[in-house]
Motif scaffolding. Sequence first.
Motif, PDB file in Angstrom:
ATOM      1  N   ALA A  25      -5.725   0.255  -5.993  1.00  0.00           N
ATOM      2  CA  ALA A  25      -6.997   0.978  -6.071  1.00  0.00           C
ATOM      3  C   ALA A  25      -7.552   1.270  -4.682  1.00  0.00           C
ATOM      4  O   ALA A  25      -8.193   2.309  -4.459  1.00  0.00           O
ATOM      5  N   GLY A  26      -7.295   0.364  -3.742  1.00  0.00           N
ATOM      6  CA  GLY A  26      -7.744   0.588  -2.375  1.00  0.00           C
ATOM      7  C   GLY A  26      -6.900   1.590  -1.630  1.00  0.00           C
ATOM      8  O   GLY A  26      -7.401   2.324  -0.773  1.00  0.00           O
ATOM      9  N   ASP A  72       0.833  -1.207   0.000  1.00  0.00           N
ATOM     10  CA  ASP A  72       0.000   0.000   0.000  1.00  0.00           C
ATOM     11  C   ASP A  72       0.866   1.255   0.000  1.00  0.00           C
ATOM     12  O   ASP A  72       0.573   2.228  -0.712  1.00  0.00           O
ATOM     13  N   ALA A  73       1.930   1.244   0.796  1.00  0.00           N
ATOM     14  CA  ALA A  73       2.833   2.392   0.827  1.00  0.00           C
ATOM     15  C   ALA A  73       3.529   2.576  -0.517  1.00  0.00           C
ATOM     16  O   ALA A  73       3.731   3.704  -0.982  1.00  0.00           O
ATOM     17  N   ASP A  74       3.902   1.465  -1.145  1.00  0.00           N
ATOM     18  CA  ASP A  74       4.499   1.540  -2.473  1.00  0.00           C
ATOM     19  C   ASP A  74       3.530   2.170  -3.462  1.00  0.00           C
ATOM     20  O   ASP A  74       3.902   3.036  -4.265  1.00  0.00           O
ATOM     21  N   ALA A  75       2.281   1.717  -3.426  1.00  0.00           N
ATOM     22  CA  ALA A  75       1.277   2.233  -4.352  1.00  0.00           C
ATOM     23  C   ALA A  75       1.108   3.738  -4.201  1.00  0.00           C
ATOM     24  O   ALA A  75       1.038   4.483  -5.189  1.00  0.00           O
ATOM     25  N   ILE A  76       1.051   4.193  -2.968  1.00  0.00           N
ATOM     26  CA  ILE A  76       0.920   5.634  -2.706  1.00  0.00           C
ATOM     27  C   ILE A  76       2.134   6.381  -3.248  1.00  0.00           C
ATOM     28  O   ILE A  76       2.004   7.444  -3.872  1.00  0.00           O
ATOM     29  N   ALA A  77       3.322   5.816  -3.037  1.00  0.00           N
ATOM     30  CA  ALA A  77       4.543   6.459  -3.520  1.00  0.00           C
ATOM     31  C   ALA A  77       4.586   6.496  -5.043  1.00  0.00           C
ATOM     32  O   ALA A  77       4.955   7.513  -5.646  1.00  0.00           O
ATOM     33  N   ARG A 107      -7.583   8.424  -6.930  1.00  0.00           N
ATOM     34  CA  ARG A 107      -6.791   8.618  -8.151  1.00  0.00           C
ATOM     35  C   ARG A 107      -6.956   7.479  -9.144  1.00  0.00           C
ATOM     36  O   ARG A 107      -6.808   7.688 -10.336  1.00  0.00           O
ATOM     37  N   ILE A 108      -7.248   6.287  -8.664  1.00  0.00           N
ATOM     38  CA  ILE A 108      -7.312   5.143  -9.578  1.00  0.00           C
ATOM     39  C   ILE A 108      -8.696   5.047 -10.203  1.00  0.00           C
ATOM     40  O   ILE A 108      -9.705   4.914  -9.515  1.00  0.00           O
ATOM     41  N   GLY A 109      -8.724   5.081 -11.551  1.00  0.00           N
ATOM     42  CA  GLY A 109      -9.995   5.021 -12.262  1.00  0.00           C
ATOM     43  C   GLY A 109     -10.246   3.722 -12.984  1.00  0.00           C
ATOM     44  O   GLY A 109     -11.362   3.456 -13.422  1.00  0.00           O
TER      45      GLY A 109
END
Length: 287
Positions: free
Chosen positions: A181-182, A143-148, A187-189
């Motif tokens: 996406a979670g 999750d932290a990677d995705a945000i970054a 931001r994720i469409g």
Amino acid sequence: MCDDDIHPGLVTDPTISRRNLGIGTLAVAGVAAATAARAQAKVVEKDVSIKTPDGTSDSVFLHPQGKGPWPAVLIWPDIMGLRPVKREMGRRLAAQGYAVLVVNPFYRSHTAPVMPGDINFSDPATRQTLMGYRQKMTDAGIDADAIAYVGWLDAQPQVNKKKKVGVQGYCMGGPLSFRTAGAVPNRIGAVGSFHGGGLTTAQPNSPHLLVAKTKAEYLVCVAQNDDARAPNDKETLKKTFAETGKKGNVHVHPADHGWCVPGSQVYNQAEAEKAWAELSAMYKRAL
């Protein structure tokens, strides 16, 4: 995570010709192939380093030539990680008008490529190494990677921040795309999963349980041998999309796990092109 009994064995990674990646189905020839090759030749490719809470991810950023900006797409590779064929897939997508980030999911363990040359997943030592890399990726870390990654994309001048971001993943990258996406729901469409493993489990951290908090459209392309072993998974996904009011398409393809990636022993060009066309259509709608 990819299952030992399902994942293809030897995965070669030759220099994939732009003709094979760009022409679509075998019925497309000549002019279409040349057009695709020219489009991919006009893509800018750059190795980048992205800071995360756990270190620095060596990834690759690709976008069309020119000022842009373009909608962004994040690609999570399969368990063989970031390697030449994934760069080529990113290049193809960038040629269609997207700013694409293909990440090294295993940066905590090894820079890309994590294994040079051909990769035989059926080899016990190889499998143990790759699964070990995957096990170092916790849910919180992912999750932290995705945000970054999404934050890095939004900081690039080539990215159109007024557009939603797409995310797609292969094998283990399928559930990572759901998690993205979670983690960044605003931001994720659009989310694409191709022969993704472990999208629905009985555990409280099952990726499909994140759908309710997301704001994305979904495309889930399932391998026939994955479906044969777990036929209820697709029904769980369909029910989840219906109950949460999310647009989601779930398709079982007459091809085996790994069919979307050139170089795999089970690569199926015709079915891979069908999946790519569906993905492209979703991105046009949702991003």
